[in-house]
Design a protein around this motif. Structure first.
Motif, PDB file in Angstrom:
ATOM      1  N   GLN A  63      12.321  28.774  71.574  1.00 35.67           N
ATOM      2  CA  GLN A  63      13.012  27.621  70.996  1.00 35.67           C
ATOM      3  C   GLN A  63      13.570  26.711  72.077  1.00 35.67           C
ATOM      4  N   ALA A  64      13.890  27.269  73.239  1.00 43.19           N
ATOM      5  CA  ALA A  64      14.417  26.478  74.357  1.00 43.19           C
ATOM      6  C   ALA A  64      13.310  25.828  75.172  1.00 43.19           C
ATOM      7  N   GLY A  65      12.086  25.913  74.709  1.00 43.46           N
ATOM      8  CA  GLY A  65      10.978  25.308  75.442  1.00 43.46           C
ATOM      9  C   GLY A  65      10.581  26.073  76.681  1.00 43.46           C
ATOM     10  N   GLY A  66      10.957  27.360  76.724  1.00 47.38           N
ATOM     11  CA  GLY A  66      10.591  28.189  77.872  1.00 47.38           C
ATOM     12  C   GLY A  66      11.508  28.054  79.069  1.00 47.38           C
ATOM     13  N   VAL A  67      12.599  27.296  78.932  1.00 52.11           N
ATOM     14  CA  VAL A  67      13.499  27.075  80.073  1.00 52.11           C
ATOM     15  C   VAL A  67      14.451  28.267  80.200  1.00 52.11           C
ATOM     16  N   ALA A  68      13.919  29.352  80.739  1.00 50.92           N
ATOM     17  CA  ALA A  68      14.684  30.573  80.981  1.00 50.92           C
ATOM     18  C   ALA A  68      13.837  31.496  81.848  1.00 50.92           C
ATOM     19  N   ILE A  69      14.505  32.401  82.528  1.00 57.32           N
ATOM     20  CA  ILE A  69      13.832  33.449  83.289  1.00 57.32           C
ATOM     21  C   ILE A  69      14.166  34.771  82.624  1.00 57.32           C
ATOM     22  N   SER A  70      13.166  35.418  82.053  1.00 59.63           N
ATOM     23  CA  SER A  70      13.383  36.704  81.397  1.00 59.63           C
ATOM     24  C   SER A  70      13.415  37.814  82.442  1.00 59.63           C
ATOM     25  N   THR A  71      14.430  38.662  82.362  1.00 60.29           N
ATOM     26  CA  THR A  71      14.571  39.759  83.320  1.00 60.29           C
ATOM     27  C   THR A  71      14.207  41.081  82.644  1.00 60.29           C
ATOM     28  N   ILE A  72      13.275  41.787  83.240  1.00 54.34           N
ATOM     29  CA  ILE A  72      12.740  43.033  82.688  1.00 54.34           C
ATOM     30  C   ILE A  72      13.206  44.199  83.558  1.00 54.34           C
ATOM     31  N   LYS A  73      13.555  45.299  82.927  1.00 59.86           N
ATOM     32  CA  LYS A  73      13.946  46.487  83.675  1.00 59.86           C
ATOM     33  C   LYS A  73      12.729  47.075  84.404  1.00 59.86           C
ATOM     34  N   PRO A  74      12.957  47.819  85.476  1.00 63.21           N
ATOM     35  CA  PRO A  74      11.827  48.386  86.245  1.00 63.21           C
ATOM     36  C   PRO A  74      11.230  49.621  85.577  1.00 63.21           C
ATOM     37  N   TRP A  75      10.684  49.395  84.364  1.00 66.15           N
ATOM     38  CA  TRP A  75       9.977  50.447  83.661  1.00 66.15           C
ATOM     39  C   TRP A  75       8.671  50.754  84.404  1.00 66.15           C
ATOM     40  N   ASN A  77       4.881  50.270  85.191  1.00 68.47           N
ATOM     41  CA  ASN A  77       4.171  48.995  85.216  1.00 68.47           C
ATOM     42  C   ASN A  77       3.429  48.686  83.924  1.00 68.47           C
ATOM     43  N   GLU A  78       2.904  49.705  83.280  1.00 66.46           N
ATOM     44  CA  GLU A  78       2.192  49.487  82.030  1.00 66.46           C
ATOM     45  C   GLU A  78       3.089  48.819  80.990  1.00 66.46           C
ATOM     46  N   LYS A  79       4.331  49.277  80.910  1.00 68.23           N
ATOM     47  CA  LYS A  79       5.273  48.689  79.955  1.00 68.23           C
ATOM     48  C   LYS A  79       5.697  47.291  80.390  1.00 68.23           C
ATOM     49  N   ILE A  80       5.935  47.114  81.687  1.00 70.02           N
ATOM     50  CA  ILE A  80       6.321  45.797  82.198  1.00 70.02           C
ATOM     51  C   ILE A  80       5.237  44.772  81.878  1.00 70.02           C
ATOM     52  N   ILE A  81       3.994  45.114  82.127  1.00 68.86           N
ATOM     53  CA  ILE A  81       2.894  44.171  81.895  1.00 68.86           C
ATOM     54  C   ILE A  81       2.758  43.853  80.409  1.00 68.86           C
ATOM     55  N   ALA A  82       3.008  44.836  79.553  1.00 67.42           N
ATOM     56  CA  ALA A  82       2.980  44.582  78.112  1.00 67.42           C
ATOM     57  C   ALA A  82       4.069  43.586  77.716  1.00 67.42           C
ATOM     58  N   GLN A  83       5.255  43.720  78.322  1.00 66.23           N
ATOM     59  CA  GLN A  83       6.330  42.775  78.031  1.00 66.23           C
ATOM     60  C   GLN A  83       6.014  41.390  78.580  1.00 66.23           C
ATOM     61  N   LEU A 104      20.549  53.194  87.909  1.00 63.21           N
ATOM     62  CA  LEU A 104      21.606  53.210  86.897  1.00 63.21           C
ATOM     63  C   LEU A 104      21.498  54.474  86.041  1.00 63.21           C
ATOM     64  N   ILE A 105      22.554  55.242  86.008  1.00 65.02           N
ATOM     65  CA  ILE A 105      22.523  56.514  85.301  1.00 65.02           C
ATOM     66  C   ILE A 105      22.484  56.327  83.790  1.00 65.02           C
ATOM     67  N   ASN A 106      23.068  55.219  83.290  1.00 65.67           N
ATOM     68  CA  ASN A 106      23.126  55.057  81.831  1.00 65.67           C
ATOM     69  C   ASN A 106      21.744  54.937  81.208  1.00 65.67           C
ATOM     70  N   LEU A 107      20.796  54.336  81.924  1.00 64.72           N
ATOM     71  CA  LEU A 107      19.432  54.232  81.391  1.00 64.72           C
ATOM     72  C   LEU A 107      18.779  55.610  81.290  1.00 64.72           C
ATOM     73  N   LYS A 108      18.991  56.419  82.309  1.00 63.32           N
ATOM     74  CA  LYS A 108      18.425  57.764  82.286  1.00 63.32           C
ATOM     75  C   LYS A 108      19.051  58.596  81.185  1.00 63.32           C
ATOM     76  N   PRO A 113      14.168  56.179  81.507  1.00 60.04           N
ATOM     77  CA  PRO A 113      14.204  56.176  82.975  1.00 60.04           C
ATOM     78  C   PRO A 113      13.501  54.966  83.573  1.00 60.04           C
ATOM     79  N   VAL A 114      14.044  54.514  84.687  1.00 56.02           N
ATOM     80  CA  VAL A 114      13.459  53.409  85.444  1.00 56.02           C
ATOM     81  C   VAL A 114      13.267  53.877  86.883  1.00 56.02           C
ATOM     82  N   ASN A 115      12.439  53.143  87.629  1.00 48.67           N
ATOM     83  CA  ASN A 115      12.087  53.592  88.977  1.00 48.67           C
ATOM     84  C   ASN A 115      11.974  52.413  89.937  1.00 48.67           C
TER      85      ASN A 115
END
Length: 326
Positions: A63-75, A77-83, A104-108, A113-115
C-alpha cells in the motif's frame, strides 16, 4: 530513490512481547511505514518468531508503494528466499537480514532457531533476487568486506541495540575502520543509541551514509500512530543543520591554509609533507577556477578522494558519546 533526510526508522517487531501488545504488528508497521513515507523518508519493517509477523507487514509495504525495507531474520536460506519471493510481489525497494539477531535466545526458546550467515550463504541470497540486499549486524571491517565481496548492496553496522552481547563496542566506534575497509562505493548505515540530531551528525561524520533510529520511533508510533512517526522526522533535521552550522562557522573563521593544514593533520599527515599536499591542492584549485578557497577542499575531496573523512574535526567539535542501547 533519494530521501529528504539521512535517517530512517529501524526494524522493530514482536509488539506483543517487546512493547506490551498495545499496537499489533500491522498497526505498528502502518505507523512507521506511512509516517516515514509522508516525510520522504523510509522505515525498515521487522520480522519475528511467530509465523504471522512477516506476512502482516506485506500489505502495508504494498500500500505504501514499496517504500520500505523489509527485515528478515537469519533463518535457513531456503526460508529466507521464500520470504523474498513474497516480498517481491509488494514492490519493496529492498530487504535486509539482521544477522545480529543470530544469538538471540528468545528465538531459540520459541522453537525458531536462527544462524549466522557465511559469505557463501550471503552470495546465495544475493543471487536469488534483483532487490538490493542489506546485511544488518556487521561490527568488523573484515565482515563488512566479506559482505561487499559477496555482492550485498550495503550493511548496517549494529550490535542489535546491545541486546545480544552487552560488552560489544558501540557501533559508532567501529564506523571509521569499516568505512576505510569497504571504500566509498558501498552503502554503510548504522544504528544503536541514536537519540538526537547531534547523534545523527556524529555518525555521518564518522563515515555512515545514513542512520537507523529505533526506540524513539517506537515511542512516537505508540503515542501518535502515523502522525507520531512523521512528527519524529520533523524534530531532528533542525538539530543536524545547527550542528553543521556550528562546526563550519568556526572552521570558516580560519584562513584557507589553516583549514587545509587541519585537514592534512587529521588525515595523519605532518608538517614535513604538508607542502606537497598544498601544491596538489593548488593545482586542482586553479584548474577548477574555484572562487571560494574556504570550501574548495570539499570539491577536491569529491574529485580525488585525497581528503578523507573529517572524523577528527567532527569529534573535536561534538564529542564522542558512545551509548549502545537502541
Amino acid at each position: 530513490k533519494k530521501f529528504a533526510v539521512p535517517f530512517f526508522a529501524a526494524p522493530i517487531g514482536g509488539m506483543p512481547f517487546n512493547y506490551t501488545g498495545y499496537l499489533s504488528e500491522t498497526e505498528y508497521c502502518e505507523a512507521v511505514v506511512y509516517g516515514c513515507r509522508d516525510c520522504n523518508s523510509l522505515a525498515f519493517t521487522g520480522d519475528g518468531p511467530k509465523d504471522d509477523y512477516f506476512p502482516s507487514t506485506l500489505p502495508v509495504i504494498r500500500q505504501a508503494g514499496g517504500v520500505a525495507i523489509s527485515t528478515i531474520k537469519p533463518w535457513a536460506n531456503e526460508k529466507i528466499i521464500a520470504q523474498i519471493k513474497m516480498l517481491e510481489e509488494t514492490g519493496a525497494i529492498g530487504f535486509a537480514v539482521d544477522v545480529d539477531s543470530a544469538a538471540l535466545i528468545n528465538l531459540k526458546l520459541m522453537g525458531k532457531p536462527v544462524n549466522p550467515k557465511s559469505p557463501e550463504e550471503i552470495s546465495e541470497i544475493v543471487k536469488s533476487t534483483k532487490m538490493p540486499f542489506i546485511v544488518k549486524g556487521v561490527m568488523t571491517p573484515a565482515s563488512a568486506l566479506k559482505c561487499k565481496q559477496a555482492g550485498a548492496y550495503g550493511i548496517v553496522v549494529s550490535s542489535h541495540g546491545g541486546r545480544v552481547m552487552q560488552d560489544t563496542p558501540a557501533p559508532c566506534s567501529v564506523l571509521p575502520q569499516i568505512r576505510k575497509a569497504v571504500g566509498s562505493d558501498f552503502k554503510v548505515l548504522v544504528d544503536g543509541g541514536i537519540r538526537s540530531g547531534a547523534d545523527v551528525f556524529k555518525c555521518l561524520a564518522l563515515g555512515a551514509d545514513a542512520v537507523l533510529i529505533g526506540r524513539p520511533y517506537a515511542i512516537a508510533a505508540h503515542g501518535g500512530r502515523r502522525e507520531g512517526g512523521a512528527g519524529r522526522l520533523t524534530d531532528l533535521p533542525p538539530e543536524v543543520e545547527r550542528r553543521v552550522r556550528e562546526l563550519f562557522a568556526g572552521l570558516f573563521s580560519l584562513r584557507p591554509p589553516e583549514i587545509l593544514l587541519m585537514l592534512h593533520l587529521a588525515n595523519g599527515g605532518n608538517q614535513a609533507n604538508f607542502q606537497d599536499f598544498m601544491s596538489d591542492f593548488i593545482r586542482y584549485w586553479n584548474g577548477r577556477n574555484i572562487k571560494d578557497k574556504r570550501c574548495a577542499w570539499a570539491l577536491w575531496k569529491s574529485a580525488t578522494g585525497k581528503i578523507p573523512c573529517l572524523q577528527t574535526l567532527f569529534v573535536k567539535a561534538c564529542g564522542t558519546r558512545t551509548v549502545k542501547r537502541r
